[in-house]
Design a protein around this motif. Structure first.
Motif, short mmCIF file in Angstrom:
data_model
loop_
_atom_site.label_atom_id
_atom_site.label_comp_id
_atom_site.label_asym_id
_atom_site.label_seq_id
_atom_site.Cartn_x
_atom_site.Cartn_y
_atom_site.Cartn_z
N GLU A 1 8.28 0.85 -0.67
CA GLU A 1 9.97 0.81 -1.08
C GLU A 1 10.72 1.32 -2.35
O GLU A 1 10.73 1.07 -3.36
N SER A 2 10.99 3.15 -1.64
CA SER A 2 11.37 3.68 -3.16
C SER A 2 12.84 3.51 -3.77
O SER A 2 13.41 3.89 -3.10
N HIS A 3 13.35 3.46 -4.85
CA HIS A 3 14.53 2.59 -5.20
C HIS A 3 14.70 4.74 -6.47
O HIS A 3 16.17 4.04 -7.10
N ILE A 4 14.37 5.16 -6.02
CA ILE A 4 14.30 6.47 -6.78
C ILE A 4 14.46 8.01 -5.98
O ILE A 4 14.53 8.70 -6.94
N LEU A 5 14.42 7.92 -4.89
CA LEU A 5 14.58 9.21 -4.39
C LEU A 5 15.10 9.49 -4.95
O LEU A 5 15.52 10.94 -4.94
N ASP A 6 16.90 9.24 -4.58
CA ASP A 6 17.99 10.39 -5.70
C ASP A 6 17.27 11.09 -6.21
O ASP A 6 17.92 12.40 -6.70
#
Length: 352
Positions: A70-75
């Protein structure tokens, strides 16, 4: 043109992070302007990293987004109009932690939502690309193996770890996690220790702090075995300590059932250690016909196999020769050639 790498966490001693750092160094040597951005960082590798909040992508950039959960840097990585490459390192299925789980990993759900936002998919193995296809990705794809800096191994002097010259050292390298199947290695070693040679040790080099329940279960398993005092869990170690374990090992055992690539197999081969791997996921492709690939987990049989490897010099010599030939496929010049072809392809696609 800049080649930017982005990932959630740049860590120390982590396979994905090592790949990112080694790729960064290689790109610099090839003359490219490059940088690494992440949300989190281990202070031991902070000199390589920029804060993801400061990422400002430009139209001519090539962005390599390393995806392993799960990525938390997509923005940040999906902003702007640059050429985006998802570098997929695979995601361990939740079923390894909970056999009754039928949930999909949050990272897999993200891929389903964002797959159309990438111009290219890069896998560190063909197995990883097949997993991406199963998740619905259908864009252009290619393979670039993990970048391994073998030269670091050469700089570490060997320090003797054996308690006596005749002692045999078994080794496995990898974080202590259910998919790695440490219990299967313990079962093999118990057979070898009890039935063949008690003058032996088994070393598990890798972090166990993040999976305490699994680590505790392994300790409970060991408590009733003959080999219990001959098994060592090192925890997370420095590169120097790790390479010294390789240089002392007599045989490397990998019984893992989920690997997107498995760097330790090649590090073991490079260090001249007969390498045994269980044929699951990307393991067979990473070993490439070198070492010993096994299709069944029969502890007594594999213990006897280990004994043959450890006591028959001619067999050992043949194994090491083929391993050495195979590892050359992952040398810096070989990887650089593949990377240059990929960059040329990406630049062509970028301007189509």
């Amino acid at each position: 043109m800049r080649i930017i790498q982005a990932l959630d966490a740049l860590d120390f001693g982590d396979g994905v992070s090592n790949d990112v750092i080694n790729l960064y160094t290689l790109l610099q040597e090839m003359g490219y302007e490059t940088a690494i951005y992440s949300k989190w960082v281990n202070e031991k590798v902070s000199r390589y990293r920029n804060d993801i909040e400061k990422l400002r992508l430009q139209p001519d950039d090539i962005l390599l987004h390393h995806f392993s959960g799960e990525s938390h840097i997509l923005d940040a990585v999906l902003a702007g109009g640059c050429f985006r490459v998802m570098v997929y390192h695979n995601i361990t299925p939740p079923g390894f932690w909970d056999k009754n789980s039928r949930k999909r990993d949050p990272g897999e759900l993200q891929i389903d939502e964002i797959k159309e936002r990438y111009n290219y998919f890069l896998g560190v193995s063909e197995f990883n690309l097949q997993c991406l296809r199963e998740l619905g990705a259908d864009g252009p794809m290619g393979v670039l193996p993990n970048v391994i800096d073998f030269s670091k191994i050469d700089t570490v002097p060997r320090r003797e770890l054996r308690e006596n010259p005749q002692q045999k050292l078994f080794l496995f390298v990898g974080r202590v996690a259910p998919n790695k199947k440490h219990e299967d290695i313990i079962d093999i070693f118990e057979c070898y220790y009890r039935e063949i040679n008690c003058n032996s040790r088994l070393i598990f080099a890798g972090n166990y702090a993040d999976n305490t329940a699994y680590y505790t279960s392994l300790q409970a398993r060991l408590s009733s075995l003959c080999c219990r005092k001959a098994v060592t869990f090192t925890g997370k170690v420095s590169d120097e300590e790790l390479y010294n374990y390789y240089k002392n090992a007599d045989i490397f055992l990998c019984m893992s059932e989920h690997e997107g690539f498995c760097i330790p197999l090649l590090e073991s081969m490079y260090c001249g250690v007969p390498t045994v791997g269980y044929d699951a996921c990307a393991v067979g492709a990473t070993m490439g016909g070198a070492g010993i690939l096994v299709s069944q987990k029969k502890p007594q049989l594999l213990a006897r196999l280990a004994h043959v490897v450890l006591t028959q010099p001619n067999i050992r010599r043949q194994i090491l020769l083929k391993q050495n030939e195979w590892v050359s496929e992952f040398s810096k010049p070989a990887i650089q050639k593949r990377l240059e072809k990929l960059i040329t392809l990406w630049r062509q696609k970028q301007h189509e």
